[in-house]
Design a protein around this motif. Structure first.
Motif, PDB file in Angstrom:
ATOM      1  N   UNK A  46     -25.447   0.587 -23.515  1.00 31.30           N
ATOM      2  CA  UNK A  46     -24.766  -0.019 -24.658  1.00 31.30           C
ATOM      3  C   UNK A  46     -24.557  -1.523 -24.415  1.00 31.30           C
ATOM      4  N   UNK A  47     -25.657  -2.267 -24.272  1.00 34.21           N
ATOM      5  CA  UNK A  47     -25.505  -3.713 -24.047  1.00 34.21           C
ATOM      6  C   UNK A  47     -24.842  -4.427 -25.217  1.00 34.21           C
TER       7      UNK A  47
ATOM      8  N   UNK B 277     -29.986  -9.426 -29.310  1.00 35.18           N
ATOM      9  CA  UNK B 277     -29.190  -8.285 -28.863  1.00 35.18           C
ATOM     10  C   UNK B 277     -28.641  -7.510 -30.052  1.00 35.18           C
ATOM     11  N   UNK B 278     -28.173  -8.221 -31.072  1.00 32.34           N
ATOM     12  CA  UNK B 278     -27.640  -7.560 -32.269  1.00 32.34           C
ATOM     13  C   UNK B 278     -28.740  -6.810 -33.011  1.00 32.34           C
ATOM     14  N   UNK B 279     -29.910  -7.421 -33.139  1.00 32.29           N
ATOM     15  CA  UNK B 279     -31.013  -6.774 -33.856  1.00 32.29           C
ATOM     16  C   UNK B 279     -31.427  -5.487 -33.153  1.00 32.29           C
ATOM     17  N   UNK B 280     -31.518  -5.523 -31.813  1.00 31.97           N
ATOM     18  CA  UNK B 280     -31.878  -4.323 -31.050  1.00 31.97           C
ATOM     19  C   UNK B 280     -30.825  -3.241 -31.232  1.00 31.97           C
ATOM     20  N   UNK B 281     -29.560  -3.619 -31.187  1.00 31.91           N
ATOM     21  CA  UNK B 281     -28.467  -2.652 -31.323  1.00 31.91           C
ATOM     22  C   UNK B 281     -28.452  -2.043 -32.718  1.00 31.91           C
ATOM     23  N   UNK B 282     -28.610  -2.874 -33.729  1.00 34.49           N
ATOM     24  CA  UNK B 282     -28.591  -2.381 -35.108  1.00 34.49           C
ATOM     25  C   UNK B 282     -29.765  -1.452 -35.379  1.00 34.49           C
ATOM     26  N   UNK B 283     -30.941  -1.802 -34.888  1.00 36.08           N
ATOM     27  CA  UNK B 283     -32.109  -0.935 -35.091  1.00 36.08           C
ATOM     28  C   UNK B 283     -31.873   0.439 -34.467  1.00 36.08           C
ATOM     29  N   UNK B 284     -31.294   0.438 -33.276  1.00 33.90           N
ATOM     30  CA  UNK B 284     -31.022   1.699 -32.582  1.00 33.90           C
ATOM     31  C   UNK B 284     -29.997   2.541 -33.351  1.00 33.90           C
ATOM     32  N   UNK B 285     -28.935   1.900 -33.849  1.00 37.73           N
ATOM     33  CA  UNK B 285     -27.900   2.623 -34.594  1.00 37.73           C
ATOM     34  C   UNK B 285     -28.432   3.137 -35.931  1.00 37.73           C
TER      35      UNK B 285
END
Length: 333
Positions: A276-277, A315-323
């Motif tokens: 969860x970076x 980092x936000x784009x990677x996190x949002x795509x995953x969610x």
């Protein structure tokens, strides 16, 4: 006017279940905030959620044609971001920007960066136009020594004169630090206390001086007070150094215990040691200190990322795509 009601639970999800059980599945979540534990040590974290019964009077309209409306706090992707520490407003705006940016002819990174820049401040750590004395403080094991070496090595590569000072560590720690520093050709000195630190600072002309402090137990007031005495100088910028690999509420509580040191900057480490970076985004927003750098491994100086809005945007784009992917495959409740 619809009556707003307040619910408290150990997590956002638990508080949301309470609200929907009483107000119905269309309950509108108005606000969410994290409360401090009620006890000094061992007290459970508490989430306070404010909700109101669903009604056209409080529901959002369709929004501007072609641009998604700001999603409700109960949106699963928004919930995923708030679980990473982001405020409900920041989380909802990021999700809106992400969905807006994925549309035809939209620039995803640009719209995400615009939202991030409003909530997270970044700052340069290189001594541009002057001298910088940066002291890294934080709990044991967060990677302060490795991070100090990374910063020093990167600065030297960029042509800056650097100096490393190990302050208050034990003999074995200082010996290891000195061996590492010398292996990279970095000037190194030791300071056992505040008096020796002030002497070392007077004797060096380095443009960037990095002070590596011994890990201090944030829940031991005596340890914090001792460190405060050592670093008592208006010229020293205290950078709170925290790992993103731990529990969110415990990390925030530990950060609060360093308040007597008056930290003016933030460094976040070990983004490579967590699934969860995105916690880095929540910590940076919640702690409200200029973010200097992120670390992503142990290589010196390679695994160092200077904080910038573009870096946080990735980092936000990677996190949002995953969610979003997780929400898409989640079975309906």
């Amino acid at each position: 006017m619809l009556e707003a009601r307040t619910y408290r639970a150990e997590s956002i999800q638990a508080a949301l279940l309470l609200a929907k059980a009483e107000l119905g599945p269309d309950a509108v979540i108005l606000d969410v905030r994290h409360l401090e534990p009620r006890h000094l040590l061992g007290g459970p974290a508490v989430v306070e959620l404010v909700a109101a019964p669903g009604s056209p009077a409080v529901q959002r309209g369709p929004g501007t044609p072609g641009i998604p409306a700001i999603p409700a706090i109960g949106d699963p992707v928004v919930l995923g971001l708030t679980a990473l520490g982001l405020s409900p407003r920041f989380a909802a705006e990021l999700v809106q920007a992400y969905r807006q940016g994925k549309g035809p002819s939209r620039d995803l990174r640009r719209v995400l960066a615009a939202r991030i820049a409003e909530y997270i401040t970044v700052a340069p750590w290189l001594p541009l136009g002057g001298r910088m004395i940066l002291a890294l403080v934080g709990p044991t094991g967060v990677g302060k020594t490795t991070t100090a070496l990374k910063l020093a090595a990167a600065a030297r590569t960029d042509g800056f004169a650097v100096q490393l000072i190990s302050c208050g560590g034990d003999e074995a720690h200082d010996a290891r630090s000195e061996t590492l520093a010398r292996s990279f050709g970095l000037p190194f000195t030791r300071a056992a206390n505040g008096v020796e630190l002030q002497r070392a600072l007077r004797m060096t002309s380095g443009q960037l001086v990095l002070i590596d402090t011994a890990g201090a137990n944030p829940f031991d007031p005596r340890a914090i007070a001792a460190l405060e005495g050592v670093l008592a100088s208006e010229h020293v910028i205290v950078a709170l150094t925290l790992s993103v690999g731990g529990d969110l509420e415990e990390t925030l509580e530990a950060a609060r215990r360093y308040a007597p040191l008056r930290p003016r900057a933030l460094i976040l480490t070990k983004l490579d040691e967590t699934r969860r970076p995105g916690l880095a985004l929540g910590l940076a927003e919640r702690l409200a200190r200029p973010l200097l750098a992120l670390t992503t491994g142990t290589r010196i100086p390679d695994d160092l990322v200077s904080a910038s809005t573009p870096a946080l945007t990735e980092l936000a784009a990677w996190t949002l795509e995953r969610l979003e992917r997780r929400a898409a495959v989640r079975p309906p409740s």
